[in-house]
Design an enzyme around this catalytic site. Structure first.
Site, PDB file in Angstrom:
ATOM      1  N   LYS A 124     -58.979  62.187   1.585  1.00 40.97           N
ATOM      2  CA  LYS A 124     -59.347  61.279   2.671  1.00 40.97           C
ATOM      3  C   LYS A 124     -60.869  61.295   2.879  1.00 40.97           C
ATOM      4  O   LYS A 124     -61.518  60.255   2.926  1.00 40.97           O
ATOM      5  CB  LYS A 124     -58.649  61.681   3.974  1.00 40.97           C
ATOM      6  CG  LYS A 124     -57.155  61.944   3.867  1.00 40.97           C
ATOM      7  CD  LYS A 124     -56.358  60.718   3.527  1.00 40.97           C
ATOM      8  CE  LYS A 124     -54.854  60.937   3.690  1.00 40.97           C
ATOM      9  NZ  LYS A 124     -54.264  61.964   2.815  1.00 40.97           N
ATOM     10  N   LYS A 159     -55.111  59.280  10.920  1.00 37.30           N
ATOM     11  CA  LYS A 159     -54.303  60.068   9.990  1.00 37.30           C
ATOM     12  C   LYS A 159     -54.919  61.445   9.767  1.00 37.30           C
ATOM     13  O   LYS A 159     -56.140  61.628   9.891  1.00 37.30           O
ATOM     14  CB  LYS A 159     -54.163  59.337   8.654  1.00 37.30           C
ATOM     15  CG  LYS A 159     -55.465  58.964   7.953  1.00 37.30           C
ATOM     16  CD  LYS A 159     -55.174  58.083   6.735  1.00 37.30           C
ATOM     17  CE  LYS A 159     -56.437  57.577   6.076  1.00 37.30           C
ATOM     18  NZ  LYS A 159     -56.137  56.693   4.923  1.00 37.30           N
ATOM     19  N   ARG A 209     -52.857  50.715  -5.595  1.00 36.03           N
ATOM     20  CA  ARG A 209     -53.154  51.961  -6.294  1.00 36.03           C
ATOM     21  C   ARG A 209     -53.764  51.608  -7.645  1.00 36.03           C
ATOM     22  O   ARG A 209     -53.135  50.991  -8.494  1.00 36.03           O
ATOM     23  CB  ARG A 209     -51.880  52.783  -6.469  1.00 36.03           C
ATOM     24  CG  ARG A 209     -52.012  53.967  -7.440  1.00 36.03           C
ATOM     25  CD  ARG A 209     -53.077  54.993  -7.056  1.00 36.03           C
ATOM     26  NE  ARG A 209     -52.899  55.531  -5.736  1.00 36.03           N
ATOM     27  CZ  ARG A 209     -52.068  56.529  -5.428  1.00 36.03           C
ATOM     28  NH1 ARG A 209     -51.319  57.068  -6.362  1.00 36.03           N
ATOM     29  NH2 ARG A 209     -52.004  56.977  -4.188  1.00 36.03           N
ATOM     30  N   ARG A 224     -48.663  48.226  -3.185  1.00 31.79           N
ATOM     31  CA  ARG A 224     -47.504  48.771  -2.474  1.00 31.79           C
ATOM     32  C   ARG A 224     -47.404  48.067  -1.123  1.00 31.79           C
ATOM     33  O   ARG A 224     -48.219  48.290  -0.232  1.00 31.79           O
ATOM     34  CB  ARG A 224     -47.658  50.282  -2.336  1.00 31.79           C
ATOM     35  CG  ARG A 224     -47.665  50.984  -3.706  1.00 31.79           C
ATOM     36  CD  ARG A 224     -48.271  52.354  -3.664  1.00 31.79           C
ATOM     37  NE  ARG A 224     -49.658  52.310  -3.258  1.00 31.79           N
ATOM     38  CZ  ARG A 224     -50.368  53.404  -2.930  1.00 31.79           C
ATOM     39  NH1 ARG A 224     -49.818  54.585  -2.952  1.00 31.79           N
ATOM     40  NH2 ARG A 224     -51.633  53.279  -2.574  1.00 31.79           N
ATOM     41  N   ARG A 232     -47.384  50.961   6.706  1.00 36.87           N
ATOM     42  CA  ARG A 232     -47.700  51.845   5.587  1.00 36.87           C
ATOM     43  C   ARG A 232     -47.080  51.282   4.313  1.00 36.87           C
ATOM     44  O   ARG A 232     -45.898  50.972   4.271  1.00 36.87           O
ATOM     45  CB  ARG A 232     -47.168  53.258   5.838  1.00 36.87           C
ATOM     46  CG  ARG A 232     -47.757  53.937   7.061  1.00 36.87           C
ATOM     47  CD  ARG A 232     -47.039  55.249   7.347  1.00 36.87           C
ATOM     48  NE  ARG A 232     -45.621  55.041   7.623  1.00 36.87           N
ATOM     49  CZ  ARG A 232     -44.727  56.033   7.745  1.00 36.87           C
ATOM     50  NH1 ARG A 232     -45.117  57.281   7.595  1.00 36.87           N
ATOM     51  NH2 ARG A 232     -43.464  55.755   8.008  1.00 36.87           N
ATOM     52  N   ASP A 272     -57.012  54.224  -3.736  1.00 36.39           N
ATOM     53  CA  ASP A 272     -56.263  53.339  -2.854  1.00 36.39           C
ATOM     54  C   ASP A 272     -57.216  52.318  -2.260  1.00 36.39           C
ATOM     55  O   ASP A 272     -58.244  52.688  -1.677  1.00 36.39           O
ATOM     56  CB  ASP A 272     -55.577  54.131  -1.735  1.00 36.39           C
ATOM     57  CG  ASP A 272     -54.413  54.963  -2.239  1.00 36.39           C
ATOM     58  OD1 ASP A 272     -54.009  54.783  -3.403  1.00 36.39           O
ATOM     59  OD2 ASP A 272     -53.899  55.791  -1.464  1.00 36.39           O
ATOM     60  N   GLU A 280     -58.704  55.725   0.094  1.00 37.83           N
ATOM     61  CA  GLU A 280     -58.458  57.116  -0.295  1.00 37.83           C
ATOM     62  C   GLU A 280     -58.814  57.287  -1.767  1.00 37.83           C
ATOM     63  O   GLU A 280     -58.793  56.334  -2.545  1.00 37.83           O
ATOM     64  CB  GLU A 280     -56.990  57.523  -0.071  1.00 37.83           C
ATOM     65  CG  GLU A 280     -56.596  57.642   1.386  1.00 37.83           C
ATOM     66  CD  GLU A 280     -55.206  58.258   1.572  1.00 37.83           C
ATOM     67  OE1 GLU A 280     -54.691  58.881   0.614  1.00 37.83           O
ATOM     68  OE2 GLU A 280     -54.657  58.107   2.675  1.00 37.83           O
ATOM     69  N   ASN A 282     -57.325  59.743  -4.594  1.00 38.19           N
ATOM     70  CA  ASN A 282     -56.249  60.698  -4.849  1.00 38.19           C
ATOM     71  C   ASN A 282     -56.512  61.471  -6.133  1.00 38.19           C
ATOM     72  O   ASN A 282     -56.518  60.890  -7.219  1.00 38.19           O
ATOM     73  CB  ASN A 282     -54.912  59.957  -4.958  1.00 38.19           C
ATOM     74  CG  ASN A 282     -54.515  59.301  -3.654  1.00 38.19           C
ATOM     75  OD1 ASN A 282     -53.829  59.899  -2.839  1.00 38.19           O
ATOM     76  ND2 ASN A 282     -54.966  58.072  -3.442  1.00 38.19           N
TER      77      ASN A 282
END
Length: 316
Positions: A124, A159, A209, A224, A232, A272, A280, A282
């Site tokens: 994050k 978050k 993604r 997504r 979400r 993301d 984000e 990842n």
């Protein structure tokens, strides 16, 4: 080639969408030897990083997707490469695991992703390295600052800085009657840092993604899309995956972020992106290989194995 993998229990994975499984299939297809480990199998003894390992074979078959050989105790540096694919939470035990892997790395083992890079790149927090790629973002544990941020932007996402799969992610309106309790819960009464991001309405079109291999993006992303009534897009939260081509903005973000990640030894990463914004980075166990392979008839796992083959041969 001897490839080890540190992962969550293989008996509990969903092979239809597990990216680690895809990597193992690709490695096995090349004739490589696979060795399976969980965190409990790792240790350091007398300054040597070691592990209990089981030879592993995999099969793309829901009725039985793995088989083990006889367990043995090895020096981790006797392997050529280890995939660190343990899922978050990114906690102190995760950090200890990276220390063990780093001992073996210093003796010549290739670790993907690099243990120091895993420690330094909070999934994050790290987006703040690229301020021109992100929406307005705040990291704090202070209730007043979070409230002011929400008043300024009217809608935001709050978050925690650890975790995965959209867990404990809240979309909050400035007049939400539950605002105080949301902040108190996430910050544990202002004792834990959290992230606030301006709400990006393009989430309705999907949380994309984008997978990077050695800093270069795969040609397609998985958008997504949140299920009805959700904000979400995470597949773990019920989102639906849709294949999309990268936009020019996506490619621009990749050109900004990719070289930095490559320089840190982070060779398989998931970005993301919602709308025009990076949300984000990842690095622990990025997913969506299986979905993109199925949609586009590609083999992302083999692309990663090609990179590993080159890296190991260059070392030798």
């Amino acid at each position: 080639m001897k490839l080890g993998v540190v992962m969550d229990p293989i008996e509990g994975i969903n092979i239809k969408k597990d990216s680690t499984f895809s990597m193992l299939l690709a490695a096995q297809a090349r004739g490589w030897d696979l060795y399976y480990m969980e965190q409990n199998d790792l240790l350091i003894q007398d300054g040597v990083a070691r592990a209990r390992v089981k030879p592993l074979s995999v099969k793309d078959d829901f009725s039985g997707w793995y088989a083990f050989g006889n367990q043995s105790d090895i020096d981790l540096a006797d392997l050529d490469v280890v995939l660190m694919r343990k899922d978050p939470p990114f906690d102190i035990e995760y950090i200890y695991t990276t220390y063990i892997l780093q001992f073996a790395q210093e003796k010549g083992l290739l670790v993907i992703n690099d243990p120091a890079g895993l420690r330094n790149v909070n999934e994050k927090m790290f987006i703040n390295t690229f301020p021109d790629c992100i929406a307005p973002t705040l990291v704090t544990r202070d209730k007043d600052r979070l409230t002011e941020f929400l008043e300024l932007h009217k809608q935001a996402v709050f978050k925690p800085l650890e975790g995965m799969g959209g867990k404990s992610v809240f979309k909050v309106d400035h007049n939400d009657p539950n605002l105080n309790v949301i902040i108190e819960t996430l910050t544990r009464d202002q004792s834990r840092f959290i992230m606030g991001q301006k709400y990006i309405p393009e989430i309705k079109d999907g949380d994309k993604r984008i997978l990077l291999i050695n800093g270069e993006p795969v040609d397609y992303a998985l958008a997504r899309i949140p299920k009805s009534g959700e904000t979400r897009g995470n597949l773990a939260a019920g989102g639906t995956g849709k294949g999309v081509e990268l936009s020019e903005r996506d490619k621009w973000i990749c050109r900004k972020v990719g070289p930095v990640l490559r320089s840190m030894g982070l060779l398989f990463v998931g970005l993301d992106v919602i709308g025009d914004y990076l949300t984000e980075v990842n690095v622990t166990s990025p997913t969506c290989i299986r979905e993109l392979d199925a949609i586009y008839g590609i083999n992302i796992g083999d692309q990663l194995m090609e990179l590993i083959d080159k890296k190991v041969n260059d070392k030798q």
